[in-house]
Design an enzyme around this catalytic site. Structure first.
Site, PDB file in Angstrom:
ATOM      1  N   ASP A   1       0.840  -1.205   0.000  1.00 40.32           N
ATOM      2  CA  ASP A   1       0.000   0.000   0.000  1.00 40.32           C
ATOM      3  C   ASP A   1       0.878   1.258   0.000  1.00 40.32           C
ATOM      4  O   ASP A   1       0.368   2.383  -0.089  1.00 40.32           O
ATOM      5  CB  ASP A   1      -1.016  -0.006   1.156  1.00 40.32           C
ATOM      6  N   SER A   2       2.204   1.069   0.030  1.00 43.48           N
ATOM      7  CA  SER A   2       3.133   2.186  -0.203  1.00 43.48           C
ATOM      8  C   SER A   2       2.866   2.785  -1.596  1.00 43.48           C
ATOM      9  O   SER A   2       3.264   3.912  -1.873  1.00 43.48           O
ATOM     10  CB  SER A   2       4.583   1.711  -0.099  1.00 43.48           C
TER      11      SER A   2
ATOM     12  N   ASP B   1      -1.052  -6.223  -0.548  1.00 44.68           N
ATOM     13  CA  ASP B   1      -1.221  -5.611   0.772  1.00 44.68           C
ATOM     14  C   ASP B   1      -2.693  -5.267   0.980  1.00 44.68           C
ATOM     15  O   ASP B   1      -3.288  -4.552   0.162  1.00 44.68           O
ATOM     16  CB  ASP B   1      -0.401  -4.306   0.777  1.00 44.68           C
TER      17      ASP B   1
ATOM     18  N   LYS C   1      -1.077  -9.633   2.460  1.00 43.43           N
ATOM     19  CA  LYS C   1      -0.361  -9.234   3.678  1.00 43.43           C
ATOM     20  C   LYS C   1      -1.316  -8.424   4.538  1.00 43.43           C
ATOM     21  O   LYS C   1      -2.048  -7.565   4.035  1.00 43.43           O
ATOM     22  CB  LYS C   1       0.881  -8.411   3.337  1.00 43.43           C
TER      23      LYS C   1
ATOM     24  N   GLU D   1      -1.470  -6.184   8.185  1.00 42.67           N
ATOM     25  CA  GLU D   1      -0.672  -5.555   9.240  1.00 42.67           C
ATOM     26  C   GLU D   1      -1.244  -5.866  10.622  1.00 42.67           C
ATOM     27  O   GLU D   1      -2.453  -5.849  10.820  1.00 42.67           O
ATOM     28  CB  GLU D   1      -0.653  -4.029   9.052  1.00 42.67           C
TER      29      GLU D   1
ATOM     30  N   GLU E   1       9.176  -4.761  10.642  1.00 39.36           N
ATOM     31  CA  GLU E   1       9.638  -3.437  10.166  1.00 39.36           C
ATOM     32  C   GLU E   1      10.188  -2.592  11.306  1.00 39.36           C
ATOM     33  O   GLU E   1       9.565  -2.463  12.366  1.00 39.36           O
ATOM     34  CB  GLU E   1       8.440  -2.711   9.497  1.00 39.36           C
TER      35      GLU E   1
HETATM   36  O1  KIV Z   1       3.468  -1.143   1.639  1.00 43.66           O
HETATM   37  C1  KIV Z   1       4.622  -1.552   1.653  1.00 43.66           C
HETATM   38  O2  KIV Z   1       5.422  -1.308   0.733  1.00 43.66           O
HETATM   39  C2  KIV Z   1       5.041  -2.348   2.801  1.00 43.66           C
HETATM   40  C3  KIV Z   1       6.492  -2.651   2.925  1.00 43.66           C
HETATM   41  C4  KIV Z   1       7.206  -1.430   3.335  1.00 43.66           C
HETATM   42  C5  KIV Z   1       6.764  -3.793   3.819  1.00 43.66           C
HETATM   43  O3  KIV Z   1       4.242  -2.715   3.595  1.00 43.66           O
END
Ligand code: KIV
Length: 268
Positions: free
Chosen positions: A47-48, A86, A116, A118, A185
């Protein structure tokens, strides 16, 4: 030729053999094509994406439709890497059924192999529901960007004793509900050593030192495409912004001065 896909099982085998795993984010077709062809084992559609590509000021603003579009594009490029999507903010927090439905969308219509999620604690129930639906889940503990408002700022986690104990308990609980790996992280390498003693599944780090079973970074950061301040742990492997700037400046100048198109670039 059929190229065997990376699976949760093959990742365990790599850990058993002591081979480090290289993970990287990607959000588009051309980048994913390059990463996959070079042997990145796990491509995270993180989600970055919201900050690096869409220009939001945090990851909290990215929605399912944006993540699904990025994940589909990555999926069209990839043959071997495992694609992990994510789960964006508020796609799993409200209920188990929202979590399963949204994780399912990534797998059924956007080419993801896993998702993924969190956090641990109350999120464990959501993770259990997603795994129950047959979708592999990667955990993510330590600094979790979707909880930025709770943390107050971007920071290293686990500096105090209670936090360190909590991280180890969270890793154990995630393993117990069945995640196939965990991203940790922004923690010290001492904590990673403790986590690795406590669980058997692969531990991948971002800002978590060299003892992890693999490393993940944000692709725009390592290529020098993110204009903001980078965290200490990011290594810039290229500085593409000035390269792009130079090319665009030359193009503008050529157009203005009638140098482009020249004969070579014009149909006879
Ligand atoms: O969203 C993302 O890129 C992440 C990584 C930094 C692990 O969660």
């Amino acid at each position: 030729m059929v190229i065997p896909k990376i699976t949760p099982q093959s990742l365990c085998e790599l850990k058993r053999q002591g081979e480090k795993v290289a993970l990287l984010t990607a959000y588009d077709y051309p980048t994913a094509l390059i990463e996959d062809s070079l042997g990145i084992e796990i491509i995270l559609v993180g989600d970055s994406f919201g900050m690096t590509v869409l220009g939001y000021d945090s990851t909290l603003k990215v929605g399912m439709s944006e993540m699904l579009m990025a994940c589909s594009a990555v999926g069209r490029a990839v043959k071997r890497a495992m694609i992990v999507a994510d789960m964006p903010f508020m796609s799993y927090q409200p209920s188990n059924s929202a979590a399963v439905k949204n994780a399912g969308k990534f797998v059924s219509s956007a080419n993801a192999d896993a998702v993924k999620v969190e956090g641990a604690g109350i999120t464990l129930e959501r993770i259990k529901a997603i795994i129950g639906a047959g979708i592999p889940v990667m955990g993510h503990i330590g600094f979790t960007p979707q909880s930025l408002k709770k943390f107050g700022t971007y920071k290293v986690v686990g500096k105090i004793d209670t936090e360190e104990k909590q991280l180890i308990e969270d890793a154990k609980a995630l393993e117990k509900v069945g995640v196939f790996s965990i991203i940790v992280e922004c923690v010290s390498s001492k904590i990673i050593k403790e986590i690795k003693k406590a669980v058997k599944i692969p531990i991948y780090g971002i800002g978590a030192g060299a003892d992890c079973d693999g490393q993940i970074l944000v692709v725009n950061d390592i290529l020098g495409l993110f204009q903001g301040k980078l965290p200490k742990y990011v290594k810039k492997y290229a500085d593409l912004t000035p390269v792009i700037e130079k090319a665009i400046k030359e193009y503008i100048s050529d157009v203005k001065n009638n140098k482009y198109p020249d004969e070579e670039h014009t149909y006879k």
